[in-house]
Motif scaffolding. Structure first.
Motif, mmCIF file in Angstrom:
data_model
loop_
_atom_site.group_PDB
_atom_site.id
_atom_site.type_symbol
_atom_site.label_atom_id
_atom_site.label_comp_id
_atom_site.label_asym_id
_atom_site.label_seq_id
_atom_site.Cartn_x
_atom_site.Cartn_y
_atom_site.Cartn_z
ATOM 1 N N TRP A 18 1.844 -1.169 -4.552
ATOM 2 C CA TRP A 18 0.865 -0.506 -3.686
ATOM 3 C C TRP A 18 -0.569 -0.872 -4.040
ATOM 4 O O TRP A 18 -1.402 -1.078 -3.151
ATOM 5 C CB TRP A 18 1.050 1.021 -3.733
ATOM 6 C CG TRP A 18 0.865 1.650 -5.071
ATOM 7 C CD1 TRP A 18 1.850 1.968 -5.958
ATOM 8 C CD2 TRP A 18 -0.368 2.026 -5.697
ATOM 9 N NE1 TRP A 18 1.302 2.525 -7.102
ATOM 10 C CE2 TRP A 18 -0.049 2.573 -6.958
ATOM 11 C CE3 TRP A 18 -1.705 1.961 -5.305
ATOM 12 C CZ2 TRP A 18 -1.036 3.040 -7.839
ATOM 13 C CZ3 TRP A 18 -2.682 2.425 -6.177
ATOM 14 C CH2 TRP A 18 -2.349 2.953 -7.424
ATOM 15 N N SER A 20 -2.141 -3.585 -5.504
ATOM 16 C CA SER A 20 -2.627 -4.899 -5.073
ATOM 17 C C SER A 20 -2.649 -5.011 -3.552
ATOM 18 O O SER A 20 -3.572 -5.600 -2.972
ATOM 19 C CB SER A 20 -1.758 -6.010 -5.661
ATOM 20 O OG SER A 20 -1.897 -6.053 -7.064
ATOM 21 N N SER A 21 -1.634 -4.435 -2.911
ATOM 22 C CA SER A 21 -1.565 -4.503 -1.444
ATOM 23 C C SER A 21 -2.739 -3.770 -0.803
ATOM 24 O O SER A 21 -3.402 -4.293 0.097
ATOM 25 C CB SER A 21 -0.249 -3.896 -0.955
ATOM 26 O OG SER A 21 0.868 -4.571 -1.493
ATOM 27 N N ASP A 24 -6.141 -5.544 -1.527
ATOM 28 C CA ASP A 24 -6.360 -6.732 -0.693
ATOM 29 C C ASP A 24 -6.835 -6.347 0.701
ATOM 30 O O ASP A 24 -7.737 -6.986 1.265
ATOM 31 C CB ASP A 24 -5.076 -7.561 -0.598
ATOM 32 C CG ASP A 24 -4.777 -8.330 -1.878
ATOM 33 O OD1 ASP A 24 -5.654 -8.358 -2.765
ATOM 34 O OD2 ASP A 24 -3.669 -8.879 -1.992
ATOM 35 N N GLU A 25 -6.241 -5.310 1.290
ATOM 36 C CA GLU A 25 -6.651 -4.896 2.636
ATOM 37 C C GLU A 25 -8.059 -4.303 2.624
ATOM 38 O O GLU A 25 -8.852 -4.540 3.536
ATOM 39 C CB GLU A 25 -5.658 -3.908 3.233
ATOM 40 C CG GLU A 25 -4.400 -4.559 3.746
ATOM 41 C CD GLU A 25 -3.892 -3.931 5.041
ATOM 42 O OE1 GLU A 25 -4.694 -3.371 5.815
ATOM 43 O OE2 GLU A 25 -2.668 -4.011 5.266
ATOM 44 N N ARG A 101 2.039 -0.779 4.734
ATOM 45 C CA ARG A 101 2.008 -2.250 4.697
ATOM 46 C C ARG A 101 1.855 -2.722 3.248
ATOM 47 O O ARG A 101 0.885 -3.381 2.887
ATOM 48 C CB ARG A 101 0.855 -2.765 5.559
ATOM 49 C CG ARG A 101 0.923 -2.346 7.015
ATOM 50 C CD ARG A 101 -0.169 -2.996 7.860
ATOM 51 N NE ARG A 101 -1.521 -2.618 7.454
ATOM 52 C CZ ARG A 101 -2.155 -1.521 7.871
ATOM 53 N NH1 ARG A 101 -1.560 -0.683 8.699
ATOM 54 N NH2 ARG A 101 -3.385 -1.255 7.467
ATOM 55 N N LEU A 102 2.818 -2.382 2.442
ATOM 56 C CA LEU A 102 2.778 -2.703 1.021
ATOM 57 C C LEU A 102 3.808 -3.770 0.684
ATOM 58 O O LEU A 102 4.944 -3.718 1.149
ATOM 59 C CB LEU A 102 3.047 -1.437 0.191
ATOM 60 C CG LEU A 102 2.170 -0.225 0.518
ATOM 61 C CD1 LEU A 102 2.618 0.993 -0.283
ATOM 62 C CD2 LEU A 102 0.698 -0.528 0.273
ATOM 63 N N ARG A 103 3.408 -4.724 -0.131
ATOM 64 C CA ARG A 103 4.304 -5.825 -0.481
ATOM 65 C C ARG A 103 5.325 -5.387 -1.537
ATOM 66 O O ARG A 103 4.968 -4.716 -2.516
ATOM 67 C CB ARG A 103 3.500 -7.008 -1.032
ATOM 68 C CG ARG A 103 2.567 -7.647 -0.022
ATOM 69 C CD ARG A 103 1.914 -8.889 -0.616
ATOM 70 N NE ARG A 103 1.074 -8.565 -1.770
ATOM 71 C CZ ARG A 103 -0.222 -8.269 -1.696
ATOM 72 N NH1 ARG A 103 -0.828 -8.228 -0.511
ATOM 73 N NH2 ARG A 103 -0.924 -8.015 -2.790
#
Length: 235
Positions: A18, A20-21, A24-25, A101-103
């Motif tokens: 969560w 880093s995702s 980034d956004e 929208r988490l990688r």
């Protein structure tokens, strides 16, 4: 472990990266709008609303409120404090829903697919139901079903959340394994008779993380990835 029929997972941190995702956004949002903000500080301040908001619900100090609503309210406060309170609703909604929208961590999707060959797999998350549905679609999480705190109308580590999962899955407590990167989560599950698996995520909170680096209880399984968990459970 031979009795295990279902594996439930904490999701934020355990399965998806969560921090880093979201970072980034937020960084991309700032670049688009020409904003000079320390987004690392911002994301940590945003995430900090998570536990206090849920605890307030659990002790009855506020009515049932989804994590989505808690995050959106805190986002508005943080933006207003930085002179960005005029953001239109569509832009605010999109930014607030970044938690959908988490990688996934690199080992997650393949590991879940292996586990699903033999076990029923489901999240057991403090997320909203809708949040977990959208996250599953974004991250490619191949769940059999979705169970969240919203089903129990309270948050982990309240025992009602774990009991709700056991009842919905139609199994005995010892037939469900709870997998998480957070020791408190496993302790609450174990207290109800569930099996437990610890999967540390030492970078969940960034390089300076000091919590949940090692197991603090006698968990049934300790592994470094979901793929290792699948191997440990014979898939």
């Amino acid at each position: 472990m031979i009795e295990v029929r279902a594996v439930t997972f904490d999701t934020y941190g355990t399965l998806v990266d969560w921090r880093s995702s979201v970072l980034d956004e937020l960084t991309a949002f700032g670049a688009t709008h020409g904003l000079r903000i320390d987004w690392t500080v911002f994301v940590d301040e945003w995430k900090a609303c998570y536990r206090p908001g849920m605890d307030a619900v659990n002790r009855g100090a506020r009515p049932w409120t989804t994590v989505d609503a808690l995050y959106r309210l805190r986002l508005q406060e943080l933006l207003a404090a930085r002179g960005l309170g005029e953001l239109d609703d569509a832009a605010l909604d999109h930014l607030a829903q970044v938690w959908r929208r988490l990688r996934p961590w690199p080992d997650v999707v393949a590991g879940l697919r292996r586990l699903r060959q033999r076990y029923v797999i489901s999240p057991l998350s403090n997320a909203s139901f809708a949040g977990m549905v959208h996250l599953a679609r974004f991250a490619g999480l191949p769940w059999d079903c979705i169970i969240t705190a919203e089903n129990a109308r309270c948050y982990k580590p309240r025992p009602e959340v774990y009991r709700t999962a056991i009842e919905l899955l139609g199994v005995r407590p010892e037939q469900v394994l709870m997998a998480a990167a957070h020791n408190y989560d496993l302790a609450a599950a174990q207290a109800l008779g569930m099996r437990t698996a610890f999967i540390p995520r030492p970078l969940e909170y960034g390089p300076g993380q000091t919590t949940d680096l090692t197991p603090t209880g006698k968990w049934d399984v300790v592994v470094d990835s979901v793929e290792e968990l699948a191997a440990a459970l014979g898939t």
